[in-house]
Design an enzyme around this catalytic site. Structure first.
Site, PDB file in Angstrom:
ATOM      1  N   ARG A  41     -10.200  13.215  -8.268  1.00  0.00           N
ATOM      2  CA  ARG A  41     -10.582  11.801  -8.174  1.00  0.00           C
ATOM      3  C   ARG A  41     -10.409  11.238  -6.765  1.00  0.00           C
ATOM      4  NH1 ARG A  41     -10.899   8.720 -13.104  1.00  0.00           N
ATOM      5  NH2 ARG A  41     -10.810  10.110 -14.913  1.00  0.00           N
ATOM      6  N   GLU A  77       2.651  -2.849  -7.670  1.00  0.00           N
ATOM      7  CA  GLU A  77       3.065  -1.578  -8.268  1.00  0.00           C
ATOM      8  C   GLU A  77       4.557  -1.396  -8.551  1.00  0.00           C
ATOM      9  OE1 GLU A  77      -0.793  -1.199  -6.402  1.00  0.00           O
ATOM     10  OE2 GLU A  77       1.098  -1.537  -5.347  1.00  0.00           O
ATOM     11  N   ARG A  80       7.751   4.291  -2.855  1.00  0.00           N
ATOM     12  CA  ARG A  80       6.456   3.652  -2.597  1.00  0.00           C
ATOM     13  C   ARG A  80       6.429   3.118  -1.175  1.00  0.00           C
ATOM     14  NH1 ARG A  80       2.285   0.253  -2.838  1.00  0.00           N
ATOM     15  NH2 ARG A  80       2.618  -2.004  -2.891  1.00  0.00           N
ATOM     16  N   GLU A 129       3.116  -7.934  -4.553  1.00  0.00           N
ATOM     17  CA  GLU A 129       2.404  -6.655  -4.463  1.00  0.00           C
ATOM     18  C   GLU A 129       1.964  -6.271  -5.875  1.00  0.00           C
ATOM     19  OE1 GLU A 129       4.558  -3.256  -5.262  1.00  0.00           O
ATOM     20  OE2 GLU A 129       4.919  -4.913  -6.637  1.00  0.00           O
ATOM     21  N   ASP A 140       0.306  -9.801   5.305  1.00  0.00           N
ATOM     22  CA  ASP A 140      -0.248 -11.156   5.397  1.00  0.00           C
ATOM     23  C   ASP A 140       0.731 -12.132   4.759  1.00  0.00           C
ATOM     24  OD1 ASP A 140      -1.492 -11.811   2.396  1.00  0.00           O
ATOM     25  OD2 ASP A 140      -1.443  -9.681   2.875  1.00  0.00           O
TER      26      ASP A 140
END
EC number: 2.4.2.1
Length: 236
Positions: free
Chosen positions: A43, A180, A87, A178, A203
């Site tokens: 993928r 996740e 992460r 965020e 940002d």
């Protein structure tokens, strides 16, 4: 092989970095890892294994959002025996004292995702980072002189939200948004693994300030180095 990862047994290290962007995984492998080999292209979600300062480290793209990272974390842990998951990604700040380009260590994660409500039958669970990874990452950041922030982040289910209510979350001390971390911490706890999110503020949601491409690249490197050092120093 698992359903979404084409690696053979033994090709993935016990310690892994998880960027959302598969091209970021490729960048990390090519820039920071020695002898990196690609183990997954299923993928287009690239995965690599190499060494960092003599420690075997993998890096795997996860895609965006709770459902996508949940798939990869489940398979990495259950099919490949991964023990430490960090992460590395971006976030949008919602506190006035959090600046663009700061690095955030997510101590915990609030969320509007229903995943944990389904798991815990309507009750609230507090997804939390591994303390030892968090402490190591903080020490690394201090050694490097980085502008680090440590605290709660908000894992959002929607990127485009017409009524986000960021002011309320900010009032309760949430640093940034965020997509996740809550899922990562919950699954790590379920399988008795260690997890941490190291995030770059790309940002500022309240002020509208953004980073340029060049600035993002430099700051991303700081985040990646913190994550790699945390993983390698916790390589027991």
């Amino acid at each position: 092989m698992s359903v979404h990862i084409g690696a053979k047994p033994g090709e993935i290290a016990e310690h892994i970095l998880l960027p959302g962007d598969p091209l970021r995984a490729k960048y990390i492998a090519e820039t920071f890892l020695e002898g990196a080999v690609c183990y997954n292209e299923v993928r287009g979600m690239l995965g690599f294994t190499g060494t960092y300062k003599g420690h075997r480290i993998s890096v795997q793209g996860t895609g965006m959002g709770v459902p996508s990272i949940s798939i990869y974390v489940n398979e990495l842990i259950q099919s490949y025996g991964v023990k430490t998951l960090i992460r590395v990604g971006t976030c949008g700040a919602i506190q006035p004292d959090v600046r663009v380009r700061d690095v955030i260590l997510a101590m915990s994660a609030s969320t509007d995702s229903n995943m944990n409500r389904l798991i815990f039958r309507g009750r609230d669970y507090a997804p939390t980072a591994d303390f030892h990874l968090l402490r190591t990452a903080y020490d690394v950041g201090m050694e490097k002189g980085l502008a680090l922030k440590v605290g709660n982040v908000f894992t959002a289910d929607m990127f485009y939200n017409d009524e986000p209510n960021w002011e309320t979350w900010a009032r309760y001390g949430v640093l940034a948004v965020e997509m996740e971390t809550a899922a990562l911490y919950t699954l790590a706890a379920k399988f008795d693994c260690r997890a941490l999110s190291v995030l770059t503020v790309s940002d500022h949601i309240i002020t509208g300030e953004e980073t340029t491409a060049e600035e993002r690249q430099t700051t991303f490197n700081d985040m990646i180095e913190v994550a790699l050092e945390a993983a390698s120093r916790n390589d027991a």
